[in-house]
Design a protein around this motif. Structure first.
Motif, PDB file in Angstrom:
ATOM      1  N   SER A   1      47.136  22.709 -49.092  1.00 39.35           N
ATOM      2  CA  SER A   1      45.957  23.625 -48.739  1.00 39.35           C
ATOM      3  C   SER A   1      46.083  24.414 -47.225  1.00 39.35           C
ATOM      4  O   SER A   1      46.419  23.592 -46.377  1.00 39.35           O
ATOM      5  N   ILE A   2      46.016  25.572 -47.200  1.00 35.40           N
ATOM      6  CA  ILE A   2      46.058  26.335 -46.123  1.00 35.40           C
ATOM      7  C   ILE A   2      44.613  26.992 -45.671  1.00 35.40           C
ATOM      8  O   ILE A   2      43.953  27.460 -46.697  1.00 35.40           O
ATOM      9  N   PRO A   3      43.969  26.771 -44.580  1.00 35.93           N
ATOM     10  CA  PRO A   3      42.914  27.524 -44.214  1.00 35.93           C
ATOM     11  C   PRO A   3      42.884  28.793 -44.139  1.00 35.93           C
ATOM     12  O   PRO A   3      43.762  29.304 -44.007  1.00 35.93           O
ATOM     13  N   GLU A   4      41.772  29.495 -44.615  1.00 33.75           N
ATOM     14  CA  GLU A   4      41.569  30.961 -44.815  1.00 33.75           C
ATOM     15  C   GLU A   4      41.827  31.736 -43.589  1.00 33.75           C
ATOM     16  O   GLU A   4      42.309  32.606 -43.549  1.00 33.75           O
ATOM     17  N   ALA A   5      41.207  31.165 -42.483  1.00 34.97           N
ATOM     18  CA  ALA A   5      41.488  31.752 -41.179  1.00 34.97           C
ATOM     19  C   ALA A   5      42.951  31.814 -40.752  1.00 34.97           C
ATOM     20  O   ALA A   5      43.463  32.955 -40.191  1.00 34.97           O
ATOM     21  N   GLU A   6      43.855  30.790 -41.286  1.00 32.23           N
ATOM     22  CA  GLU A   6      45.339  31.054 -40.847  1.00 32.23           C
ATOM     23  C   GLU A   6      45.836  32.009 -41.816  1.00 32.23           C
ATOM     24  O   GLU A   6      46.826  32.798 -41.260  1.00 32.23           O
ATOM     25  N   ILE A   7      45.554  32.011 -43.076  1.00 35.68           N
ATOM     26  CA  ILE A   7      46.150  33.151 -43.911  1.00 35.68           C
ATOM     27  C   ILE A   7      45.877  34.348 -43.346  1.00 35.68           C
ATOM     28  O   ILE A   7      46.743  35.204 -43.341  1.00 35.68           O
ATOM     29  N   ASN A   8      44.541  34.645 -42.887  1.00 30.66           N
ATOM     30  CA  ASN A   8      44.132  36.103 -42.547  1.00 30.66           C
ATOM     31  C   ASN A   8      44.910  36.402 -41.040  1.00 30.66           C
ATOM     32  O   ASN A   8      45.291  37.455 -40.897  1.00 30.66           O
TER      33      ASN A   8
ATOM     34  N   ARG B   1      49.034  39.436 -38.327  1.00 34.90           N
ATOM     35  CA  ARG B   1      50.333  39.661 -37.514  1.00 34.90           C
ATOM     36  C   ARG B   1      51.497  40.390 -38.374  1.00 34.90           C
ATOM     37  O   ARG B   1      52.118  41.147 -37.635  1.00 34.90           O
ATOM     38  N   SER B   2      51.485  40.221 -39.678  1.00 35.77           N
ATOM     39  CA  SER B   2      52.537  40.939 -40.368  1.00 35.77           C
ATOM     40  C   SER B   2      52.221  42.378 -40.439  1.00 35.77           C
ATOM     41  O   SER B   2      53.110  43.243 -40.806  1.00 35.77           O
ATOM     42  N   TYR B   3      50.957  42.803 -40.852  1.00 29.75           N
ATOM     43  CA  TYR B   3      50.734  44.173 -41.195  1.00 29.75           C
ATOM     44  C   TYR B   3      49.916  44.925 -40.658  1.00 29.75           C
ATOM     45  O   TYR B   3      49.540  45.869 -41.005  1.00 29.75           O
ATOM     46  N   GLU B   4      49.054  44.294 -39.669  1.00 28.73           N
ATOM     47  CA  GLU B   4      48.161  44.924 -38.895  1.00 28.73           C
ATOM     48  C   GLU B   4      48.925  46.223 -37.967  1.00 28.73           C
ATOM     49  O   GLU B   4      50.077  45.912 -37.429  1.00 28.73           O
ATOM     50  N   LYS B   5      48.185  47.280 -37.599  1.00 29.29           N
ATOM     51  CA  LYS B   5      48.728  48.247 -37.033  1.00 29.29           C
ATOM     52  C   LYS B   5      48.533  48.044 -35.586  1.00 29.29           C
ATOM     53  O   LYS B   5      47.187  47.549 -34.878  1.00 29.29           O
ATOM     54  N   LEU B   6      49.408  48.303 -34.729  1.00 23.47           N
ATOM     55  CA  LEU B   6      49.341  47.830 -33.346  1.00 23.47           C
ATOM     56  C   LEU B   6      49.533  49.352 -32.459  1.00 23.47           C
ATOM     57  O   LEU B   6      50.194  50.051 -32.791  1.00 23.47           O
ATOM     58  N   TYR B   7      48.614  49.552 -31.266  1.00 20.05           N
ATOM     59  CA  TYR B   7      48.758  50.854 -30.507  1.00 20.05           C
ATOM     60  C   TYR B   7      49.067  50.353 -29.269  1.00 20.05           C
ATOM     61  O   TYR B   7      48.569  49.524 -28.600  1.00 20.05           O
TER      62      TYR B   7
END
Length: 258
Positions: free
Chosen positions: A175-182, A187-193
């Motif tokens: 069981s993995i917390p939803e906050a950790e999944i998000n 970190r993997s798919y968010e766009k960084l400026y």
């Protein structure tokens, strides 16, 4: 008569030998080469499993089928198909592995769990649930002929409960917390400026002046980093004799050494 036998004793021996040959082939059985093999059935977890132990475990296979423990039997004989010998072999080996792993994992069903499962076995149930008469008949007619006792029923039930618990352990997910999944997703798919500022060394070299005092101050501050180990250079002159000179003796050798 005795004279006749003595006179023709050689022929009589031949006749007796010819008559004895069929009796030898008829009454003397061929050796059972299977029984002459090693008593070891298999080697599991660095220990030998004897044929006697394998035969005793094979009786538990028949007992499990008679008790209606179909799921348990199928789990321990998966892949054997219709080959009865293969089914026996797989049941024996898998049961040994099951007991070893259950002991290693510390899985020990309680007495109440074993008792509840025994009461729910198909072989002991009637229209109203557990039938004590069926249980008594089975103990008398189903266990005694196999050389087994009530303790073997409890042992098989305990094995089945251990197998079910091991299956639950293998099937249980993490069981993995939803906050950790998000957070991992962002970190993997968010766009960084990102903003980048470039500095040219030539723009600063004109304004930077380094004096002797600055150098001395830097040296004193980083003295330990600039320190190096002592080094020495050694030159060696070898005055050794050649192989021919080593063969000289007496006065000639003394002159060479001087």
């Amino acid at each position: 008569m005795m004279k006749f036998l003595r006179k023709h004793r050689h022929w009589l021996m031949v006749v007796i030998a010819i008559l004895a040959i069929p009796f030898i082939f008829y009454f003397v059985q061929r050796p059972d080469y299977g029984a002459m093999r090693s008593d070891r059935f298999a080697r599991v977890y660095d220990r030998n499993v004897s044929m006697l132990e394998a035969q005793q475990t094979a009786r538990l296979f028949d007992l499990a089928q008679a008790l209606g423990m179909s799921d348990f039997v199928q789990s321990l004989t998966a892949g054997a198909g219709q080959n009865q010998n293969q089914a026996y072999a797989q049941f024996i080996l898998n049961l040994l592995v099951l007991r070893h792993e259950a002991d290693r994992l510390g899985i020990r069903p309680s007495t109440s769990e074993v008792a509840d499962r025994v009461r729910n076995l198909p072989a002991f149930n009637g229209n109203g649930g557990f039938d004590f008469k069926k249980f008594g008949d089975f103990v008398q007619n189903g266990l005694a002929p196999r050389g087994l006792g009530e303790e073997h029923i409890e042992q098989l039930v305990r094995d089945e409960l251990c197998l079910n618990q091991i299956k639950q352990l293998l099937a249980a997910g993490v069981s993995i917390p939803e906050a950790e999944i998000n957070a991992n997703y962002e970190r993997s798919y968010e766009k960084l400026y990102v903003s980048v500022i470039r500095f040219r060394p030539a723009d600063f070299e004109k304004e930077i002046k380094v004096g002797d005092d600055d150098v001395q101050k830097y040296f004193e501050t980083h003295k330990t980093e600039l320190k190096s180990e002592e080094k020495r250079k050694v030159e060696v002159v070898s005055l050794a004799l050649s192989d021919d000179q080593k063969k000289l003796t007496g006065k000639e050798r003394i002159e060479i050494l001087q």
